[in-house]
Write an enzyme that holds these catalytic residues in place. Structure first.
Site, PDB file in Angstrom:
ATOM      1  N   TRP A 234     -43.511 -17.207  52.218  1.00  0.00           N
ATOM      2  CA  TRP A 234     -43.209 -18.627  51.985  1.00  0.00           C
ATOM      3  C   TRP A 234     -44.328 -19.322  51.223  1.00  0.00           C
ATOM      4  O   TRP A 234     -45.518 -19.079  51.480  1.00  0.00           O
ATOM      5  CB  TRP A 234     -43.007 -19.324  53.319  1.00  0.00           C
ATOM      6  CG  TRP A 234     -43.058 -20.814  53.273  1.00  0.00           C
ATOM      7  CD1 TRP A 234     -44.179 -21.600  53.338  1.00  0.00           C
ATOM      8  CD2 TRP A 234     -41.953 -21.718  53.157  1.00  0.00           C
ATOM      9  NE1 TRP A 234     -43.834 -22.933  53.262  1.00  0.00           N
ATOM     10  CE2 TRP A 234     -42.474 -23.031  53.160  1.00  0.00           C
ATOM     11  CE3 TRP A 234     -40.579 -21.539  53.064  1.00  0.00           C
ATOM     12  CZ2 TRP A 234     -41.652 -24.158  53.066  1.00  0.00           C
ATOM     13  CZ3 TRP A 234     -39.761 -22.659  52.972  1.00  0.00           C
ATOM     14  CH2 TRP A 234     -40.310 -23.948  52.978  1.00  0.00           C
TER      15      TRP A 234
ATOM     16  N   ASN B 203     -45.400 -23.467  49.854  1.00  0.00           N
ATOM     17  CA  ASN B 203     -45.073 -24.863  49.561  1.00  0.00           C
ATOM     18  C   ASN B 203     -46.192 -25.509  48.753  1.00  0.00           C
ATOM     19  O   ASN B 203     -46.485 -25.040  47.650  1.00  0.00           O
ATOM     20  CB  ASN B 203     -44.612 -25.656  50.787  1.00  0.00           C
ATOM     21  CG  ASN B 203     -45.553 -25.715  51.951  1.00  0.00           C
ATOM     22  OD1 ASN B 203     -45.737 -24.737  52.664  1.00  0.00           O
ATOM     23  ND2 ASN B 203     -46.130 -26.879  52.203  1.00  0.00           N
ATOM     24  N   ASP B 204     -46.857 -26.563  49.212  1.00  0.00           N
ATOM     25  CA  ASP B 204     -47.697 -27.413  48.360  1.00  0.00           C
ATOM     26  C   ASP B 204     -48.764 -26.657  47.565  1.00  0.00           C
ATOM     27  O   ASP B 204     -49.449 -25.785  48.106  1.00  0.00           O
ATOM     28  CB  ASP B 204     -48.443 -28.431  49.221  1.00  0.00           C
ATOM     29  CG  ASP B 204     -47.547 -29.287  50.063  1.00  0.00           C
ATOM     30  OD1 ASP B 204     -46.326 -29.107  50.013  1.00  0.00           O
ATOM     31  OD2 ASP B 204     -48.081 -30.139  50.797  1.00  0.00           O
TER      32      ASP B 204
ATOM     33  N   ASP C 169     -53.964 -34.279  53.826  1.00  0.00           N
ATOM     34  CA  ASP C 169     -53.881 -33.986  52.389  1.00  0.00           C
ATOM     35  C   ASP C 169     -54.983 -34.664  51.568  1.00  0.00           C
ATOM     36  O   ASP C 169     -54.710 -35.397  50.605  1.00  0.00           O
ATOM     37  CB  ASP C 169     -52.508 -34.371  51.832  1.00  0.00           C
ATOM     38  CG  ASP C 169     -51.356 -33.851  52.669  1.00  0.00           C
ATOM     39  OD1 ASP C 169     -51.543 -32.816  53.336  1.00  0.00           O
ATOM     40  OD2 ASP C 169     -50.282 -34.481  52.659  1.00  0.00           O
TER      41      ASP C 169
END
Length: 471
Positions: free
Chosen positions: A34, A36-37, A164
Site C-alpha cells: 500500500w 498513500n501520501d 503532517d
C-alpha cells in the site's frame, strides 16, 4: 529482527514478485503493498528524495512506515530500502512529514508519530512531531523524540489530530507548519519555529476554518512562488459550495492569504500533495493519486495499490496557480504523431491511440469538444467541454470499475475561444491539463483492461492533435 529490518526483508522479497509490466510506465508505485501520501520530497547530496506512506504487508492501509525512492532527474526513480517503521513506544504509525538539509549537512526528516495504544480508539489517539536524521540511505530517530506535543498547541486543540509538518529554513531559523483540529472541531494551520530544529515553539495560527472549507485539514504546504505566498491544504469532507469546487476530500490552495481558495485538482483522485524547490529553482509538486474515500476500492488481484502523480511544475499567472508536467517527460518519448483534423461526428483518428502517452489537443474556434479514451466496445472515459455552459464534464462511469465511488465531475471552467487539452495516460491513471494547466483533473483506472486503448474525438472546430508515445 526489529520492525524496520523486517519491513526491508519483506519488501526485498515481495517486490521481485511484481513484473514491471504490472506497474505503470512513468508513475511511481510502492515497492509492494500500500502507498498513500508523498513525504520528505527534497534534494539532498546530489539526489532527489521522495518518501511515501507505506504498508509493505498489504494493499490496504495499516500501521504506517516510510518507503523511499531516489532519482537523479525526477523521471527515473530507484527503490531504496524502507526508511522508517513504527518501532518506538510513542508511535503506532509513522505518519506524514517532510525533509530538508540541516545546518550540519544531515538529511533531516520531520514526521508525525501517530499513537493509538488500542487500535483505532480515537479517544486515546495522540499525534506528536518527531525527527529523524540520515545520510540519504539510513535514518536514525532522534533520541529525545517527540520534539513537539499537544502541550505546544493552542488551548482547546485536539491532541489526536495534529499532523503532517512541512519544514523549511529561512533567515537562520527553522520553521514548520502543521495541521490541527482546533477547539471549534475544525481544521487550522499552526506555525512553529526553532533555532536548532530540536527545540520548537508555537508562533501563530496562520489560517483557521470557520466551516466553509470542509472539516479537518491535512498535509499543509507553505511556500513562495513567483513573488506570492501559497498555502495548500488537503481538506476533508468538503461540500460543493459552487460549481468551481468538488465535494469530498480534496486539495485547495490560498494565494497571498486570500479568502478564496483555488482547487488544485478537480478530477477524482488527487490528495496530500507536497512540493519542493528543485536544483534549478523550479517549484515541483507530487501528489497521491487517490482520495481517502476511494481507498477501499482495491481490486483483488492487485499486488500494489496507490500511485503518485507525475511531477508538476507550478507557476502563478494573474493570481492563479498553473500546473504543467515537468519538461523532462520529453526524454521518455519514443515516437510522435501529429494530425490536423475536423471531427464533426465521433471518430477515431489513424495513429491516435494508446495507453502510455502524452497527448495535446488544440481546438480552434471550438464551441463544443468531446473525447473518449481508454475506449474498447462499451468501456471508455469521456471528457466534454461546452463553451456556452462554460462547463467541463469528466465521466468515468463506463471505465470498468467494480467499486461504487465518485465517477462523474461537472466543473465550471469559463469560456474559451480556443481550447487546449493535454493528457498523460499511463496504464492505471490519467492526468488532464486544461489550457496550459489552468485546470487539472486526475483519475485512476485500476480495472480498465489494458487493451482498451482507443481514442475518439468529436468537435465543431478544427483540432490539432500531437501524440507522444511513451514506453
Amino acid at each position: 529482527m526489529n520492525l524496520l529490518e523486517k519491513a526491508r526483508e519483506y519488501e526485498t522479497k515481495h517486490s521481485k514478485e511484481i513484473d514491471k509490466n504490472e506497474r505503470p510506465v512513468f508513475h511511481l508505485t510502492a515497492a509492494c503493498g500500500w502507498l498513500n501520501d508523498p513525504n520528505g520530497f527534497s534534494y539532498y547530496n546530489g539526489k532527489y528524495h521522495l518518501f511515501y506512506q507505506y504498508n509493505p504487508y498489504s494493499t490496504h492501509w495499516d500501521d504506517m512506515h516510510w518507503g523511499h525512492w531516489t532519482s537523479d532527474d525526477l523521471i527515473h526513480w530507484n527503490y531504496e530500502k524502507a526508511a522508517m517503521a513504527p518501532d518506538e513506544d510513542y508511535e503506532t504509525g509513522c505518519f506524514s512529514g517532510s525533509a530538508i538539509t540541516d545546518k550540519d549537512g544531515r538529511h533531516l526528516l520531520i514526521y508525525t508519530a501517530h499513537n493509538e495504544p488500542l487500535h483505532r480508539d480515537a479517544d486515546l489517539r495522540e499525534e506528536t512531531q518527531c525527527l529523524a536524521f540520515g545520510d540519504g540511505e539510513n535514518y536514525r530517530k532522534y533520541e529525545k523524540n517527540p520534539v513537539v506535543t499537544f502541550k505546544e498547541m493552542p488551548e482547546g486543540a485536539y491532541k489526536g489530530d495534529f499532523r503532517d509538518p512541512k519544514i523549511w529554513f529561512e533567515d537562520g531559523k527553522y520553521y514548520f507548519v502543521a495541521a490541527a483540529r482546533l477547539k471549534n472541531g475544525l481544521g487550522g494551520i499552526l506555525c512553529y519555529e526553532s533555532e536548532d530544529a530540536l527545540n520548537w515553539k508555537y508562533t501563530d495560527t496562520i489560517l483557521t476554518n470557520e466551516g466553509r472549507w470542509g472539516q479537518m485539514w491535512e498535509c499543509p504546504d507553505l511556500f513562495k512562488l513567483d513573488g506570492h505566498e501559497v498555502l495548500s491544504i488537503s481538506v476533508m469532507n468538503m461540500k460543493r459550495i459552487d460549481e468551481s469546487y468538488r465535494n469530498g476530500n480534496c486539495v485547495l490552495a490560498f494565494v497571498d492569504r486570500s479568502e478564496t481558495a483555488q482547487p488544485l485538482d478537480v478530477g477524482f483522485d488527487y490528495y496530500a500533495p507536497q512540493s519542493m524547490q528543485d536544483k534549478d529553482g523550479r517549484r515541483i509538486v507530487i501528489g497521491w493519486m487517490q482520495t481517502p474515500e476511494s481507498s477501499g476500492s482495491v481490486p483483488d488481484e492487485m499486488k500494489w495499490f496507490g500511485q503518485m502523480s507525475f511531477p508538476r511544475e507550478l507557476s502563478i499567472r494573474n493570481g492563479r496557480i498553473y500546473q504543467e508536467p515537468i519538461r523532462e517527460i520529453e526524454s521518455l518519448y519514443t515516437s510522435t504523431v501529429v494530425k490536423e483534423v475536423n471531427a464533426p461526428k465521433a471518430e477515431r483518428i489513424d495513429g491516435i491511440s494508446g495507453r502510455t502517452l502524452d497527448m495535446t489537443v488544440e481546438g480552434r474556434g471550438t464551441d463544443f469538444f468531446e473525447m473518449k479514451f481508454v475506449l474498447k466496445d462499451d468501456i471508455f472515459v469521456k471528457l466534454s467541454y461546452d463553451k456556452k455552459s462554460e462547463e467541463l464534464i469528466l465521466d468515468r462511469i463506463n471505465s470498468g470499475r467494480s467499486a461504487s465511488i465518485c465517477d462523474y465531475r461537472r466543473v465550471k471552467i469559463g469560456s474559451y475561444g480556443d481550447f487546449k487539452l493535454r493528457m498523460l495516460l499511463d496504464r492505471y491513471s490519467f492526468e488532464i491539463f486544461i489550457n496550459d494547466g489552468e485546470h487539472v483533473l486526475s483519475g485512476t483506472l485500476y480495472e480498465t483492461p489494458q487493451d482498451a486503448d482507443g481514442i475518439e474525438f468529436s468537435s465543431d472546430g478544427e483540432l490539432k492533435i500531437t501524440l507522444n508515445k511513451i514506453g
